[in-house]
Design an enzyme around this catalytic site. Structure first.
Site, mmCIF file in Angstrom:
data_model
loop_
_atom_site.group_PDB
_atom_site.id
_atom_site.type_symbol
_atom_site.label_atom_id
_atom_site.label_comp_id
_atom_site.label_asym_id
_atom_site.label_seq_id
_atom_site.Cartn_x
_atom_site.Cartn_y
_atom_site.Cartn_z
ATOM 1 C CG ASP A 1 6.049 6.012 6.545
ATOM 2 O OD1 ASP A 1 6.419 7.149 6.209
ATOM 3 O OD2 ASP A 1 5.671 5.756 7.708
ATOM 4 C CG ASP B 1 -5.271 -0.272 9.236
ATOM 5 O OD1 ASP B 1 -4.178 -0.221 8.622
ATOM 6 O OD2 ASP B 1 -5.360 -0.564 10.439
ATOM 7 C CG ASP C 1 -0.308 -0.279 2.536
ATOM 8 O OD1 ASP C 1 0.939 -0.437 2.597
ATOM 9 O OD2 ASP C 1 -1.034 -0.359 3.540
ATOM 10 C CB VAL D 1 -3.187 8.539 3.800
ATOM 11 C CG1 VAL D 1 -2.726 9.951 3.499
ATOM 12 C CG2 VAL D 1 -2.072 7.534 3.510
#
Ligand code: 5GP
Ligand code: MG
Length: 176
Positions: free
Chosen positions: A96, A152, A93, A146
């Site tokens: 980071d 989630d 997803d 986000v």
């Protein structure tokens, strides 16, 4: 919460990434590995935009506890298909700090794939702690927490069809 990427932008961004993946692999068979749980929506959309012979599997990596604190990363590869001698594309997803992708890639590499690359929906600007760049990125976003489209907050919001940044108030509440 505040919408960051609409459903329409997500669709065209994922389509553009699918095109890059197709150009990279051509007709070669590909094994796609989705990193659970955040990648499931991207995985479902991306695989339907690819036309090469495709195997799909998942690997579980969990590090985030609550909102932004780093827990120890655990990787569970029990559900993973055989990757030996395969071209593997890891799908996650968000990139980071980069620790998650880096460690999952290291784990997969031990299993002898022909090649391993990674594709992410989002990359957060200025957060990278690892000398590794994702091979395919759909969107670069600012450093905000986000949710939506698989992402989630305390297991909520994964089903949103858009990506939104949570405001400080949202982060205090328990969404469940
Ligand atoms: P990294 O290891 O690259 O620092 O973190 C990657 C993982 O942290 C992602 O797979 C995701 O689970 C979680 N993460 C990082 N930033 C965010 C964010 O803004 N929102 C959500 N929901 N998860 C995030
Ligand atoms: Mg994740």
């Amino acid at each position: 919460m505040r919408e960051l990427l609409s459903k329409e932008r997500l669709e065209s961004g994922v389509a553009a990434m699918a095109q890059q993946v197709s150009q990279c692999y051509g007709d070669r068979p590909l094994t796609i590995l989705g990193v659970l749980t955040g990648s499931i929506v991207l995985l479902a959309d991306l695989i339907r935009m690819l036309e090469m012979p495709l195997r799909v599997g998942v690997v579980q990596a969990s590090s985030y506890r609550g909102q932004t604190t780093r827990g120890r990363l655990t990787i569970n590869s029990d559900l993973m298909p055989d990757v030996h001698g395969r071209d593997v594309l890891l799908v996650d997803d968000i990139f980071d700090t980069g620790h998650t992708i880096n460690e999952v890639m290291a784990k997969v590499r031990q299993l002898g794939p022909t090649s391993i690359r990674c594709a992410v929906l989002l990359r957060k600007t200025g957060r990278q702690e690892i000398d590794l760049d994702p091979d395919f990125v759909a969107f670069d976003i600012p450093d905000e927490f986000v949710v939506g489209y698989g992402l989630d907050y305390r297991d909520a919001y994964r089903n949103l069809s858009f990506v939104a940044a949570l405001e400080p108030d949202d982060l205090e509440e328990d969404p469940a």
